[in-house]
Design an enzyme around this catalytic site. Structure first.
Site, PDB file in Angstrom:
ATOM      1  N   ARG A  22       2.932   5.775  -3.438  1.00  0.00           N
ATOM      2  CA  ARG A  22       4.108   6.530  -3.897  1.00  0.00           C
ATOM      3  C   ARG A  22       4.349   6.329  -5.386  1.00  0.00           C
ATOM      4  O   ARG A  22       4.689   7.280  -6.097  1.00  0.00           O
ATOM      5  CB  ARG A  22       5.336   6.138  -3.063  1.00  0.00           C
ATOM      6  CG  ARG A  22       5.267   6.752  -1.651  1.00  0.00           C
ATOM      7  CD  ARG A  22       6.221   6.060  -0.698  1.00  0.00           C
ATOM      8  NE  ARG A  22       6.267   6.706   0.608  1.00  0.00           N
ATOM      9  CZ  ARG A  22       5.335   6.586   1.560  1.00  0.00           C
ATOM     10  NH1 ARG A  22       4.256   5.846   1.344  1.00  0.00           N
ATOM     11  NH2 ARG A  22       5.459   7.207   2.729  1.00  0.00           N
TER      12      ARG A  22
ATOM     13  N   LYS B  16       0.834  -1.215   0.000  1.00  0.00           N
ATOM     14  CA  LYS B  16       0.000   0.000   0.000  1.00  0.00           C
ATOM     15  C   LYS B  16       0.867   1.263   0.000  1.00  0.00           C
ATOM     16  O   LYS B  16       0.646   2.161  -0.818  1.00  0.00           O
ATOM     17  CB  LYS B  16      -0.925  -0.047   1.226  1.00  0.00           C
ATOM     18  CG  LYS B  16      -1.922   1.089   1.299  1.00  0.00           C
ATOM     19  CD  LYS B  16      -3.150   0.699   2.116  1.00  0.00           C
ATOM     20  CE  LYS B  16      -3.003   0.913   3.600  1.00  0.00           C
ATOM     21  NZ  LYS B  16      -3.101   2.331   3.987  1.00  0.00           N
ATOM     22  N   SER B  17       1.840   1.335   0.886  1.00  0.00           N
ATOM     23  CA  SER B  17       2.667   2.551   0.947  1.00  0.00           C
ATOM     24  C   SER B  17       3.394   2.780  -0.383  1.00  0.00           C
ATOM     25  O   SER B  17       3.464   3.906  -0.883  1.00  0.00           O
ATOM     26  CB  SER B  17       3.710   2.432   2.072  1.00  0.00           C
ATOM     27  OG  SER B  17       3.077   2.556   3.312  1.00  0.00           O
TER      28      SER B  17
ATOM     29  N   GLY C 236      -5.560   8.286   4.628  1.00  0.00           N
ATOM     30  CA  GLY C 236      -4.712   9.343   5.196  1.00  0.00           C
ATOM     31  C   GLY C 236      -3.457   9.556   4.368  1.00  0.00           C
ATOM     32  O   GLY C 236      -2.979  10.681   4.216  1.00  0.00           O
TER      33      GLY C 236
ATOM     34  N   ASP D 117       1.650   0.219  12.625  1.00  0.00           N
ATOM     35  CA  ASP D 117       0.419  -0.282  12.002  1.00  0.00           C
ATOM     36  C   ASP D 117       0.070  -1.686  12.506  1.00  0.00           C
ATOM     37  O   ASP D 117      -1.059  -2.139  12.356  1.00  0.00           O
ATOM     38  CB  ASP D 117       0.560  -0.315  10.471  1.00  0.00           C
ATOM     39  CG  ASP D 117       0.502   1.087   9.862  1.00  0.00           C
ATOM     40  OD1 ASP D 117       0.163   2.037  10.584  1.00  0.00           O
ATOM     41  OD2 ASP D 117       0.802   1.221   8.663  1.00  0.00           O
TER      42      ASP D 117
ATOM     43  N   SER E 100       6.780  10.595  11.546  1.00  0.00           N
ATOM     44  CA  SER E 100       5.671  10.278  10.632  1.00  0.00           C
ATOM     45  C   SER E 100       6.148  10.276   9.184  1.00  0.00           C
ATOM     46  O   SER E 100       6.577  11.304   8.652  1.00  0.00           O
ATOM     47  CB  SER E 100       4.549  11.296  10.809  1.00  0.00           C
ATOM     48  OG  SER E 100       3.695  11.254   9.674  1.00  0.00           O
TER      49      SER E 100
END
Ligand code: S3P
Length: 430
Positions: free
Chosen positions: A29, A24-25, A96, A315, A169
């Site tokens: 990107r 997902k990350s 988010g 997470d 973050s």
């Protein structure tokens, strides 16, 4: 409509090798980098969750074109300076990462863009973006509560700046970095450690950033178009690793997984608890390691998690609460106040989940404590609309004495639409 799903605990040991949907990350990107680049990029292994669709739709609203090409997606863009003013607010759904990274990508536009989200995303903190992006000359507006809708005001250019963040973050760092590459001079950012440094590694590989001790320096420039072959999602794989970890003698192998240190803190936690963990790196995608992980279940003991390890397993902390319930002794999690600002207040929702399943959980300001009894009874859990709570409860069924029923089970689709089917297939593999 929310879905209720009942999972009956499996019988016997299991052994499975599982391919995971795209990370997902990295998918967010890859989409944003491709959209910021001039020309055509190709992404294979893109994530299948609703959050990824949110990023693609937001970029589509800015004039970026997507075409499905076999099992890959082709992205065509005139580059970030060619994005067009959208007809109305752009909807980030539950994501988010979409909203925060897009504030950075949009920071230098000569037109205003408003980003909106669903009920959960509209409660999450966005004002924290205003100071780092403001230092670059961007103008970000939130509601008086500091939440979405977020409007990026038109500006006539950005200047280089330095940002020092008080949380590790990755979303905040990435927002700053995506804006900083569009500034007129070099920028620098530092923060506490433990964050996933995907954006930094990718920028470094294309010559737009460099590490200097604890600071990351960003050089202005254009993102090149590229071909991305994305690996499977470590944060999704974690649910299957956990299912194996709490089942002595069972094992799960996951090839082609993101092995960025900021993503696999949970493997270190499982190792400390006594699970058998092997991880080996096979390749890299833009400097980000990818490889195979195997986890084998064992008897587990409680652990204390804090500092950078809490950030690197953030997470997975709701999932850790489930694993810790099956361990022997107390598990404590500290330095994880960020959990309160996720898709739900994950300190409250995690403790509630564990208690509803018959376990012992105590919330703290910045974490929680779990009393490891070695079992969970089962019961009815409320997902709180949070994918990671729904999936952690699903994993609990792996070792529970009775059925686990998840109200709001469909929340899992945000990151992993086929989660329950995959978990049940793992349970029945031999
Ligand atoms: C993400 C960063 C993390 C993580 C989120 C995805 C990212 O948030 O919780 O699920 O892709 O950058 P932080 O901003 O707290 O690091």
């Amino acid at each position: 409509m929310t879905e209720t799903r009942r999972l009956d605990p499996p019988q016997g040991r299991f052994a499975a090798t599982v391919g995971l949907p795209g990370d997902k990350s990295l998918s967010h990107r890859a989409l944003i980098f491709s959209a910021m680049a001039e020309g055509q990029s190709r992404i294979s292994g893109l994530g299948t969750g609703a959050d990824i669709v949110s990023s693609a739709k937001v970029l589509g609203g800015l004039g970026v074109e997507f075409a499905v090409d076999g099992d890959a997606v082709t992205v065509t863009s005139g580059g970030v300076t060619d994005w067009t003013e959208p007809a109305g607010p752009l909807d980030c759904g539950n994501s988010g990462t979409t909203m925060r990274l897009m504030t950075g990508a949009l920071a230098a536009q000569p037109f205003a863009v408003t980003l909106v989200g669903d009920e959960s995303l509209s409660k999450r903190p966005m004002r924290r973006l205003a100071a780092p992006l403001g230092a670059l000359g961007a103008e970000l507006e939130t509601t008086p509560d500091g939440t979405a809708p977020v409007t990026m005001r038109p500006v006539s250019g950005l200047r280089g700046a330095t940002a020092v963040l008080d949380t590790g973050s990755a979303q905040l760092r990435s927002a700053f970095e995506l804006a900083a590459i569009q500034a007129t001079g070099a920028s620098a950012i530092s923060s506490p450690p433990g964050y996933r440094d995907h954006t930094e590694r990718w920028l470094e590989t294309v010559g737009l950033g460099e590490r200097r001790d604890d600071t990351f320096v960003i050089h202005p420039g254009s993102v090149p178009s590229a071909s991305y072959d994305l690996p499977g999602d470590a944060s999704s794989a974690a649910f299957l690793w956990a299912a194996a970890a709490i089942s002595p003698g069972s094992e799960v192998t996951t090839p082609n997984i993101t092995l960025n240190a900021g993503r696999i803190g949970f493997l270190e936690v499982l190792d400390r608890m006594g699970a058998e963990v092997d991880a080996s790196v096979d390749r890299a995608i833009l400097g980000d390691p990818v490889g195979t992980v195997r986890v084998r279940g064992n008897s587990l003991r409680g652990v204390a998690i804090s500092g950078a390890l809490a950030v690197a397993s953030l997470d997975e902390l709701p999932l850790l609460a489930v694993v810790a319930s099956f361990a022997d002794g107390l598990t404590s999690v500290r330095d994880a106040a960020e959990l309160r600002a996720k898709e739900s207040d994950r300190i409250a929702s995690t403790c509630d989940m564990v208690r509803r399943l018959g376990g012992g959980a105590e919330a703290a300001d910045d974490g929680f404590e779990i009393v490891g009894l070695g079992w969970l009874d089962g019961g009815v859990v409320e997902s709180c609309g949070d994918h990671r709570i729904a999936m952690a409860a699903g994993v609990a069924a792996t070792g529970a004495r009775g059925a686990v029923t998840i109200d709001g089970a469909d929340a899992a689709a945000v990151s992993w639409p086929d989660f329950y089917e995959t978990l049940e297939a793992v349970w029945s593999s031999r």
